[in-house]
Design a protein around this motif. Structure first.
Motif, mmCIF file in Angstrom:
data_model
loop_
_atom_site.group_PDB
_atom_site.id
_atom_site.type_symbol
_atom_site.label_atom_id
_atom_site.label_comp_id
_atom_site.label_asym_id
_atom_site.label_seq_id
_atom_site.Cartn_x
_atom_site.Cartn_y
_atom_site.Cartn_z
ATOM 1 N N ASP A 155 34.207 37.880 40.621
ATOM 2 C CA ASP A 155 35.087 37.803 39.456
ATOM 3 C C ASP A 155 34.974 36.384 38.920
ATOM 4 O OD1 ASP A 155 35.697 40.342 40.242
ATOM 5 O OD2 ASP A 155 37.764 39.928 40.816
ATOM 6 N N TYR A 205 35.811 34.442 35.884
ATOM 7 C CA TYR A 205 36.475 34.263 34.599
ATOM 8 C C TYR A 205 36.155 32.953 33.882
ATOM 9 C CZ TYR A 205 39.442 38.325 35.387
ATOM 10 O OH TYR A 205 39.891 39.595 35.562
ATOM 11 N N TRP A 212 50.415 41.681 36.778
ATOM 12 C CA TRP A 212 51.063 41.199 37.992
ATOM 13 C C TRP A 212 52.355 40.434 37.697
ATOM 14 C CZ3 TRP A 212 49.176 44.097 41.577
ATOM 15 C CH2 TRP A 212 47.846 44.485 41.534
ATOM 16 N N VAL A 263 42.984 35.544 46.794
ATOM 17 C CA VAL A 263 44.266 35.897 46.181
ATOM 18 C C VAL A 263 45.101 36.749 47.144
ATOM 19 C CG1 VAL A 263 45.376 37.013 44.223
ATOM 20 C CG2 VAL A 263 43.251 35.744 43.881
ATOM 21 N N TRP A 297 37.029 42.834 32.477
ATOM 22 C CA TRP A 297 38.456 43.019 32.683
ATOM 23 C C TRP A 297 39.149 42.800 31.350
ATOM 24 C CZ3 TRP A 297 41.066 44.757 36.846
ATOM 25 C CH2 TRP A 297 42.465 44.748 36.732
ATOM 26 N N PHE A 334 45.078 41.370 28.668
ATOM 27 C CA PHE A 334 43.657 41.222 28.999
ATOM 28 C C PHE A 334 42.815 42.403 28.504
ATOM 29 C CE2 PHE A 334 44.940 37.890 31.965
ATOM 30 C CZ PHE A 334 43.816 37.080 32.053
ATOM 31 N N HIS A 362 43.199 46.690 46.100
ATOM 32 C CA HIS A 362 43.464 45.709 45.038
ATOM 33 C C HIS A 362 44.951 45.348 45.112
ATOM 34 C CE1 HIS A 362 41.904 44.078 40.996
ATOM 35 N NE2 HIS A 362 43.108 43.571 41.153
ATOM 36 N N TRP A 363 45.362 44.822 46.252
ATOM 37 C CA TRP A 363 46.647 44.133 46.457
ATOM 38 C C TRP A 363 47.853 45.018 46.743
ATOM 39 C CZ3 TRP A 363 46.349 40.160 41.771
ATOM 40 C CH2 TRP A 363 45.113 39.477 41.840
ATOM 41 N N GLU A 379 42.214 20.052 41.022
ATOM 42 C CA GLU A 379 41.525 20.968 40.117
ATOM 43 C C GLU A 379 42.097 20.772 38.712
ATOM 44 O OE1 GLU A 379 40.608 25.653 40.719
ATOM 45 O OE2 GLU A 379 42.685 25.132 40.377
ATOM 46 N N GLU A 430 34.475 41.110 37.458
ATOM 47 C CA GLU A 430 35.533 40.912 36.470
ATOM 48 C C GLU A 430 35.216 39.677 35.660
ATOM 49 O OE1 GLU A 430 39.671 40.748 37.698
ATOM 50 O OE2 GLU A 430 39.332 42.267 39.243
ATOM 51 N N TRP A 480 45.358 28.873 33.866
ATOM 52 C CA TRP A 480 44.098 28.663 34.596
ATOM 53 C C TRP A 480 42.873 29.085 33.794
ATOM 54 C CZ3 TRP A 480 41.452 33.267 35.400
ATOM 55 C CH2 TRP A 480 42.205 34.453 35.316
ATOM 56 N N ASN A 522 39.616 43.306 46.906
ATOM 57 C CA ASN A 522 39.576 42.514 45.686
ATOM 58 C C ASN A 522 40.102 41.106 45.952
ATOM 59 O OD1 ASN A 522 39.329 42.242 42.684
ATOM 60 N ND2 ASN A 522 41.502 41.766 42.908
ATOM 61 N N GLU A 523 39.247 40.119 45.784
ATOM 62 C CA GLU A 523 39.641 38.711 45.802
ATOM 63 C C GLU A 523 40.448 38.303 47.029
ATOM 64 O OE1 GLU A 523 41.565 37.994 42.055
ATOM 65 O OE2 GLU A 523 39.714 38.205 40.930
HETATM 66 C C1 GBH Z 1 41.940 39.029 38.458
HETATM 67 O O1 GBH Z 1 42.020 37.894 39.261
HETATM 68 C C2 GBH Z 1 42.601 40.197 39.132
HETATM 69 O O2 GBH Z 1 41.692 40.851 39.985
HETATM 70 C C3 GBH Z 1 43.177 41.180 38.151
HETATM 71 O O3 GBH Z 1 43.952 42.124 38.827
HETATM 72 C C4 GBH Z 1 43.947 40.435 37.082
HETATM 73 O O4 GBH Z 1 44.594 41.287 36.201
HETATM 74 C C5 GBH Z 1 42.967 39.543 36.351
HETATM 75 O O5 GBH Z 1 42.467 38.629 37.252
HETATM 76 C C6 GBH Z 1 43.568 38.728 35.216
HETATM 77 O O6 GBH Z 1 44.418 37.739 35.707
HETATM 78 O O7 GBH Z 1 47.346 29.737 38.919
HETATM 79 O O8 GBH Z 1 45.640 28.034 39.022
HETATM 80 O O9 GBH Z 1 46.498 28.970 41.065
HETATM 81 C C7 GBH Z 1 41.600 36.720 38.602
HETATM 82 C C8 GBH Z 1 41.484 35.571 39.524
HETATM 83 C C9 GBH Z 1 42.649 34.119 40.906
HETATM 84 C C10 GBH Z 1 43.091 34.087 38.588
HETATM 85 C C11 GBH Z 1 43.895 33.303 41.157
HETATM 86 C C12 GBH Z 1 44.330 33.281 38.832
HETATM 87 C C13 GBH Z 1 45.304 31.627 40.219
HETATM 88 C C14 GBH Z 1 44.940 30.350 39.571
HETATM 89 N N1 GBH Z 1 42.763 34.910 39.725
HETATM 90 N N2 GBH Z 1 44.150 32.469 40.010
HETATM 91 S S1 GBH Z 1 46.198 29.181 39.667
#
Ligand code: GBH
Length: 592
Positions: free
Chosen positions: A411, A413, A553, A285, A545, A561, A236-237, A443, A495, A466, A281-282
């Motif tokens: 994930d 959201y 981050w 990202v 989440w 969250f 996870h990063w 977007e 998530e 976002w 993870n993702e």
């Molecule tokens: C998750 O990613 C992570 O896995 C987690 O660690 C984190 O804490 C949680 O989200 C809450 O943020 O700024 O328009 O380019 C969520 C997916 C993908 C969301 C990248 C933000 C960037 C959107 N993320 N995205 S933008």
């Protein structure tokens, strides 16, 4: 440089290259782990608690549910939802109802018990403004020490709280830390967390740090003692810094064998106790972090714009090999990776916008999901770009990719609208300096002006632009995933969650805990899943989440969250109202 005796077996080779007057020189020095930390990261803060804390029970008063949010006046008691149960909705018996977190965001203990530095220790300590609040993960939620509650008040307690709204009162319970006990007390069945690779291999490869393994062994055992199923993410990063510095991390194919060795270590040690392993993870990202900020890591000569795709190909291959490794070790666990993204709605019904929607799927989910779930290769629109510079996937690599996930972990959201670039898609695709290149889609979260310009749902905290509540789109997203990638093990939502607006600015505990927007989000999302299931989509679980407020981050602690509030002075945890709403939907609709 000094070499501490305990670490003489774990040494990093470090080269210095420079130019003296008229001639070049190269010198090598050997660094101890301690020196490696001080050279690249510097001092690490220590939590006041830095040994594993033993038991005190979850306080009964902290398990009292919130009053209902939408009641007529004069409610007569706690939480007796007004609407009747929809009899055609149900979460299947073995539905994975869980909460999630990630190592760097919750653990703290950044330098303890033999852990090596990760790129996030550098990003947080050394890159000005990378974390907007100048915070670090040095202490975070100190979960490294606060995960556990010894089983003294024990199973009796867990059983008592199986009935969430139980009236039994055990007064000696204090509002204490004990993350796993607090998960169990809410009736949650799964805890999804990640392992910090740099705790297992301080330099990313080479010598194993047994203390790190022993730690996760105990986290897993503690979960199992509480009847909570551990679901483990390997990456996870928080990439071990040494791997970034020695060969550029995921930009190099050298990453693949190192990841496999790490995966082998985890699979071998924990494979018999864990039902779900997630390799990455993702990926969108992970690979979107490249190019990393200049001057802090080994420089790469791969063009910046191409770096995410070099990363992507190495990640795909590493994932597929880890999948087959797990199978060759006869693991019964399900193996997959977590993708991320929402439902993609065309901004208008023009052909150009429909095409943009397809490109958005291709470039966000498709480049991972198509090779893994369908046929071993990239979507056409992605391939026509990456084939200009990446080596073509070999027949063997494609075969290994195809089918290398037991279920679709996602994930999920929010959702977004997509439209073609103003210049048109073709002009963008043909022009590498176009701001939207290479994805070439717009977007947004707002309806077009012609439709009133409304947001598609209530906004989360302004620092999380976002994210909007778009739970009405959940059934469509689940159906799209199932119909498009046909995962044989169904869909696990790994998530979903919401940053309550302005929560970080609140100072009064009762105001923080009554998180109405997050509560509505979780209720709406769970209803969306119930509808999806009723419509025949195979949704096998939902992991929220997050377990707890944590280091978000680059936003640090400025957005929240958590389903639980954390007082960072005392490290006490408190359930927010949303946790009860989330648990209540599950409880009400879970097939017994
Ligand atoms: C998750 O990613 C992570 O896995 C987690 O660690 C984190 O804490 C949680 O989200 C809450 O943020 O700024 O328009 O380019 C969520 C997916 C993908 C969301 C990248 C933000 C960037 C959107 N993320 N995205 S933008």
């Amino acid at each position: 440089m000094r070499s501490s005796p305990g670490f003489c077996a774990a040494l990093a080779a470090y080269s210095v290259v420079g130019t003296a007057v008229g001639q070049n020189f190269t010198a090598s020095v050997t660094l101890s782990l301690e020196d490696y930390w001080s050279l690249y990261v510097g001092p690490i803060e220590q939590a006041s608690i830095n040994t594993t804390v033993e038991a005190t029970p979850v306080p009964t008063e902290s398990l009292i549910p919130p009053p209902g949010l939408y009641y007529p006046p004069f409610p007569t008691g706690h939480e007796a939802p007004l609407q009747a149960k929809n009899e055609s909705w149900a979460f299947p018996k073995d539905f994975k109802f869980g909460v999630s977190s990630a190592a760097y965001q919750v653990e703290g203990a950044a330098k303890d018990e033999g852990k090596g530095p990760s790129i996030w220790d550098v990003l947080s300590h050394r890159v000005p403004g990378y974390i907007t609040t100048n915070e670090t993960g040095d202490i975070a939620n100190n979960q490294y020490y606060l995960y556990k509650q010894a089983v003294t008040h024990e199973n009796k307690t867990a059983r008592k709280f199986e009935s969430l709204w139980a009236s039994e009162v055990i007064v000696e319970y204090r509002n204490f830390k004990k993350d796993i006990a607090r998960i169990a007390a809410m009736g949650v069945k799964v805890y999804s967390f990640s392992i910090s690779w740099a705790r297992i291999f301080p330099f990313g490869s080479g010598q194993v740090n047994e203390q790190g393994l022993a730690h996760y062994q105990d986290v897993i055992d503690t979960c199992l003692e509480y009847g909570v199923e551990p679901a483990i993410t390997l990456f996870h990063w928080d990439l071990p810094l040494a791997l970034q510095n020695s060969y550029g991390g995921l930009l190099s194919p050298k990453f693949i064998p190192d990841f496999l060795e790490y995966a082998r270590t985890i699979f071998t040690r924990f494979g018999d106790k864990v039902d779900h392993f997630i390799t990455f993870n993702e990926p969108t990202v992970v690979c979107g972090f490249y190019p990393l900020p200049e001057g802090y890591f080994k420089a790469s000569n791969i063009p910046k714009q191409q770096q995410p795709y070099y990363c992507g190909q190495n990640l795909l291959i590493a994932h597929s090999q880890a999948y087959h490794l797990a199978k060759s070790l006869n693991l019964t666990a399900q193996i997959t990776l977590k993708l991320n993204g929402g439902y993609k709605i065309p901004l208008t019904n023009s052909t150009a916008d429909l095409e943009a929607v397809q490109r958005a799927w291709d470039w966000n989910e498709g480049l991972w999901a198509k090779p893994i779930f369908l046929d071993g290769d990239y979507p056409t629109s992605v391939k026509s770009y990456v084939s200009k510079f990446l080596p073509e996937l070999t027949a063997e690599q494609k075969a290994a990719l195809n089918g290398s996930a037991d279920l679709f972990a996602h994930d999920a959201y929010t959702s977004h609208f997509y439209s073609a670039p103003d210049t048109g898609t073709d002009a963008c695709v043909a022009n590498s300096s176009h701001p939207l290149f290479p994805k070439c889609v717009n977007e947004t979260w707002a309806y077009p002006a012609a439709s009133g310009g409304w947001a598609l749902g209530p906004a989360a905290d302004p620092l999380v632009p976002w994210l909007h509540k778009a739970t009405e789109w959940v059934p469509a997203l689940m159906r799209y995933i199932q119909d498009t990638w046909k995962p044989r093990g169904g869909i696990l939502v790994t998530e979903f969650g919401f940053a309550e607006p302005f929560e970080a600015q609140k100072t009064l505990l009762p105001d923080i805990l009554l998180d109405q927007q997050r509560s509505a989000y979780f209720k709406g999302f769970m209803e969306g899943l119930l509808i999806a299931i009723a419509e025949g989509t195979n949704v096998v679980g939902a992991l929220a989440w997050s377990l707890i407020d944590n280091l978000e981050w680059t936003s640090g602690n400025s957005v929240k969250f958590g389903l639980q509030y954390v007082n960072y002075t005392t490290q006490e945890r408190y359930y927010k109202a949303s946790f009860f709403h989330f648990a209540d939907v599950f409880k009400k609709y879970h097939e017994q």
